[in-house]
Design a protein around this motif. Sequence first.
Motif, PDB file in Angstrom:
ATOM      1  N   ASP A  23       0.848  -1.191   0.000  1.00 41.63           N
ATOM      2  CA  ASP A  23       0.000   0.000   0.000  1.00 41.63           C
ATOM      3  C   ASP A  23       0.884   1.242   0.000  1.00 41.63           C
ATOM      4  OD1 ASP A  23      -2.369   1.431  -0.038  1.00 41.63           O
ATOM      5  OD2 ASP A  23      -2.622   1.381   2.137  1.00 41.63           O
ATOM      6  N   ALA A  40      -4.878   1.231  -1.318  1.00 42.64           N
ATOM      7  CA  ALA A  40      -5.893   0.386  -0.673  1.00 42.64           C
ATOM      8  C   ALA A  40      -7.302   0.947  -0.851  1.00 42.64           C
ATOM      9  CB  ALA A  40      -5.572   0.216   0.810  1.00 42.64           C
ATOM     10  N   ARG A 141      -5.853  -6.998  -3.249  1.00 41.80           N
ATOM     11  CA  ARG A 141      -4.494  -6.448  -3.349  1.00 41.80           C
ATOM     12  C   ARG A 141      -3.444  -7.509  -3.609  1.00 41.80           C
ATOM     13  NH1 ARG A 141      -3.731  -3.056   1.235  1.00 41.80           N
ATOM     14  NH2 ARG A 141      -1.531  -3.547   1.026  1.00 41.80           N
TER      15      ARG A 141
END
Length: 168
Positions: A23, A40, A141
């Motif tokens: 992130d 994020a 992610r």
Amino acid sequence: MPEFDVVALEPTDHVEPGDEAPDFTRPLVTDEYWEDRALADLVDGRTILVFTPMIGSFVAKYAWDELAERGWDDREERVVGVTASTPYAVSTFLDDNDFPFEIFADPANGVAETYGLDHELDGMTGISEPRPAFVAVGADRAVDAVWVASEWPEFPDYDELEKRFGLA
């Protein structure tokens, strides 16, 4: 013959499929505005991060021209750039070229370093920029596809890239 030397880049320990995309928070720039955004918060579906060198370079211009011509702005996936340039430079670049993309401005090149995609510029101590790279990130992610340049300059075979990234 090109007016520049093609140079092999040092091997890199970059993110790989299966890794969690690190992130980061940087200014996310369009041709109209910019604001700090975290990756994020941005990733709500599949996102493709496009790492390019400084925004005024021919490498960055060629990559964004190619993506615009191929309609990457009209895909289900969100396409977002990352470059070692200021928000002002990125905004001007997007506006001057009428590109419909968003690009993270990362003048200190910290995002590329975190992703293992930075390289130092020859003859410029302490100055680095991203090597050309494409990183596909899922909604969770997780990295699911990667292409990273191994030479300078190097461009992907865009037809092969689209196949590898499941875009063909």
